[in-house]
Design a protein around this motif. Sequence first.
Motif, PDB file in Angstrom:
ATOM      1  N   ASP A   1       0.310  -3.381  11.220  1.00 49.99           N
ATOM      2  CA  ASP A   1       1.361  -2.536  11.820  1.00 49.99           C
ATOM      3  C   ASP A   1       0.718  -1.292  12.409  1.00 49.99           C
ATOM      4  O   ASP A   1       0.194  -0.435  11.702  1.00 49.99           O
ATOM      5  CB  ASP A   1       2.460  -2.180  10.801  1.00 49.99           C
ATOM      6  CG  ASP A   1       1.978  -1.333   9.629  1.00 49.99           C
ATOM      7  OD1 ASP A   1       0.854  -1.578   9.150  1.00 49.99           O
ATOM      8  OD2 ASP A   1       2.713  -0.429   9.209  1.00 49.99           O
TER       9      ASP A   1
ATOM     10  N   LEU B   1       9.781  -1.231   7.586  1.00 51.39           N
ATOM     11  CA  LEU B   1      11.184  -1.133   8.001  1.00 51.39           C
ATOM     12  C   LEU B   1      11.850  -2.509   7.963  1.00 51.39           C
ATOM     13  O   LEU B   1      12.951  -2.668   7.434  1.00 51.39           O
ATOM     14  CB  LEU B   1      11.250  -0.535   9.415  1.00 51.39           C
ATOM     15  CG  LEU B   1      12.633  -0.327  10.007  1.00 51.39           C
ATOM     16  CD1 LEU B   1      13.393   0.728   9.208  1.00 51.39           C
ATOM     17  CD2 LEU B   1      12.531   0.126  11.469  1.00 51.39           C
TER      18      LEU B   1
ATOM     19  N   SER C   1       3.823  -0.671  16.007  1.00 49.41           N
ATOM     20  CA  SER C   1       4.163   0.661  15.501  1.00 49.41           C
ATOM     21  C   SER C   1       3.903   0.755  14.003  1.00 49.41           C
ATOM     22  O   SER C   1       4.356  -0.105  13.235  1.00 49.41           O
ATOM     23  CB  SER C   1       5.641   0.982  15.751  1.00 49.41           C
ATOM     24  OG  SER C   1       5.857   1.220  17.112  1.00 49.41           O
ATOM     25  N   SER C   2       3.241   1.818  13.594  1.00 48.05           N
ATOM     26  CA  SER C   2       3.003   2.055  12.168  1.00 48.05           C
ATOM     27  C   SER C   2       4.339   2.138  11.443  1.00 48.05           C
ATOM     28  O   SER C   2       5.246   2.830  11.889  1.00 48.05           O
ATOM     29  CB  SER C   2       2.236   3.366  11.977  1.00 48.05           C
ATOM     30  OG  SER C   2       1.017   3.342  12.680  1.00 48.05           O
ATOM     31  N   GLY C   3       4.442   1.426  10.327  1.00 45.47           N
ATOM     32  CA  GLY C   3       5.670   1.488   9.538  1.00 45.47           C
ATOM     33  C   GLY C   3       6.710   0.459   9.922  1.00 45.47           C
ATOM     34  O   GLY C   3       7.708   0.302   9.221  1.00 45.47           O
ATOM     35  N   ALA C   4       6.503  -0.261  11.025  1.00 43.95           N
ATOM     36  CA  ALA C   4       7.511  -1.218  11.472  1.00 43.95           C
ATOM     37  C   ALA C   4       7.710  -2.343  10.454  1.00 43.95           C
ATOM     38  O   ALA C   4       8.830  -2.815  10.236  1.00 43.95           O
ATOM     39  CB  ALA C   4       7.123  -1.799  12.836  1.00 43.95           C
TER      40      ALA C   4
END
Lengths: 345, 406
Positions: free
Chosen positions: A152, A138, A132-135
């Motif tokens: 990601d 995070l 997932s993009s941004g994982a």
Amino acid sequence: MTSSQTSSARSIVSGRYPAGQLAFPHRDLLGIAQLERHEILYLLESAEQWVDLNRQSAKHSDALAGLTVINAFFENSTRTLLSFEIAGKRLGADVVNMHAAQSSVKKGETLIDTAITLNAMRADAIVIRHGSSGAVDLIASKVDCPVLNAGDGQHEHPTQALLDALALRNALRQRGETGEDFTGMTVTICGDILHSRVARSNILCLQALGASVRLCAPPALMPAGVEAIGAEPFTDFDAALSGSDVVMMLRLQTERMEGQFIPSAREYHHLYGLTKDRLESAAPDALVMHPGPMNRGVEIDSDVADMLDRSIITAQVEMGVAIRMAALDILTRRRRKVAGWEDEA
Amino acid sequence: MSASLTINNAKLLTATGIETGGLRAENGVITDIGDVAKADGAIDAKGQLLAPGLIDFGVFAIDKPAFHFGGITRAALMPDQSPILDYPARVNYIAKSGKPDLWVHPLAAATAGLSGRELAEIALMRDAGARGVATGRQWIADSGTMLRLLQYAAMLDLVVVSHAEDSGIAGDAVATAGEMATRLGLPSAPSEAESLAIARDIALAEMTGARLHLRQVTTAAGLQLVREAKSRGVNVTAGVTPAHFMLSDLATAEFRTFARLSPPLRSEADRQAVIAAIGEGVIDVIASGHDPRGPEDKRLPFADAEAGMAGAETLLAMSLTLVRDKVLAMEELFQLLAGNPAKLLGVNAGVLAVGAEADLAVIDPEKPWVVDSRKMAATAGNTPFDGGPTQGRVTALYKGGKAIAS
């Protein structure tokens, strides 16, 4: 402090870059978007010594001795995982691989809980790949050690772009060119741009280093608004190739496609496969790159992929280890209390 | 003994403008407006604005503390509940759930299980208290089903609330196609996913004569279709939430999941088009879309997070920016926040008029405050306006003439 630690910090030409950690004032390596041009050049230059080391028979440094590096891969990977594992081991770190794709994630544990668990195990660096993009951003916000993005979603794959830049620069230097960047060059990236984090990181990295970037894909595989990022979109491969100094081919990421994006692999090859004939439309001696894994006969023909004087595909793989060693070395300097790197980034 | 309420020294927000004076209510209904004689126990509004309580059209949760904070006295509840509001007994239960100090008007599920296939028992649910039917969080992809739904709802004189987003184009998109989505590498869909859906729904509404309410119209192209349909006399109304006139897709930077909404945030040009449409009366309703989501739904990678924002507390303050920016006059804004929603629901409220329900909000429109996701009255603090300074607070609230403790 071991001698290799000081040498790694000293090997950069003094005065060329800001002193100490100002040369690379980031705790994490999350994406090319966060990096300044001189920081990219610093990473490339730092990787050179590891290229040299990796070509010796005793490929070992104790720079990261005693440190634990966790490779947490939430998405299947062979090449990138192996590259990071070798990089960590050659630097003397204890490397642990977590194949999260088949672990507690399947039991319903949230990403944050997994991150907190990794953090509690006192890793000194965490390398993360996630679908997932941004994982990775995070997770980085929830742990207190350096985080390296190994890809990601469709967002970024910074070490790939850096290793591509290093491989390209070395190939140019072997031809006698002396520039430290790619000013004045035109690079065409062709393939499944929409689903490619490699393309996104490479657009940013190549532009930061002075190159003009062309993107070539059928409309369904071209993301919106690439002009706003400064790239020039093409649907006609021959037009894109015309005058290109470098051709970077990407594979079709069929695993990320929901619905049909192209009629068939055969048809795709007809329009976008890099053949020897097609390569003729590019600049004379244009270089050919591919981040792998290749689908020979689909996006690239074997006789192009294997051209000794044009293809730098295997050099890309070699540079991958060196770039990842450089990134692990630089990001752990604060923990290792390397002189000039002690303060909070 | 009758329960009475008298408020003096207020700026009364009537349908035609602001007038100084007072208001009296007996047994929960407004009986006098304007020059109200001094009465024992009269409340001094100290020159503040006295407005109708807000009617929040299309919320996803009954969240009384948040609604009361935001001056909301009635809310139309979307059918996307657990269990889904596709059965008369559930509608009946929901219709009574907030009383006496918050009236909840259920919107019945248009199709069984909100699957978009078979029509639900709409007439039975109407008689159980449903004030409209809604397609839920997604549109009805099958045009034949949508046609039959609109025909049936027209016969029953129920408003049909549609989520206008073509699912074939939107797919699993979580962002609007454009530079921002490309930079972040988010699955995205072109904004035409909305206008395409609106074009179909308007065509079917025109054909059937049904009352169609597009709960959120967020694109220039979609608004143009609504504008043209209204000028042709089609029975269509449009709504929006403050997110789409306050924010563009830039708010999703750094993968902020509080800005993960459905439909997704749009380009700056679309945001400007929404503001223009509000100013010219193309948009009829501003609602909160209140959808509180805890960390288990929001502390995730952007595309894995659930869509939605907790909007009830910020609805009034964000909408008041339209008055400060001279897009709307105060009385026009309250048509969008209370008057028009009351008409859509067919309830005798939403205006300061003799004979209407005494749902009243005393408002200090200039009072400054800062939105803080950690200190929300809502069950979760997922607001895309977190940390932002804003103005306008409700200082007292009355439902049916009775004060609601703040």
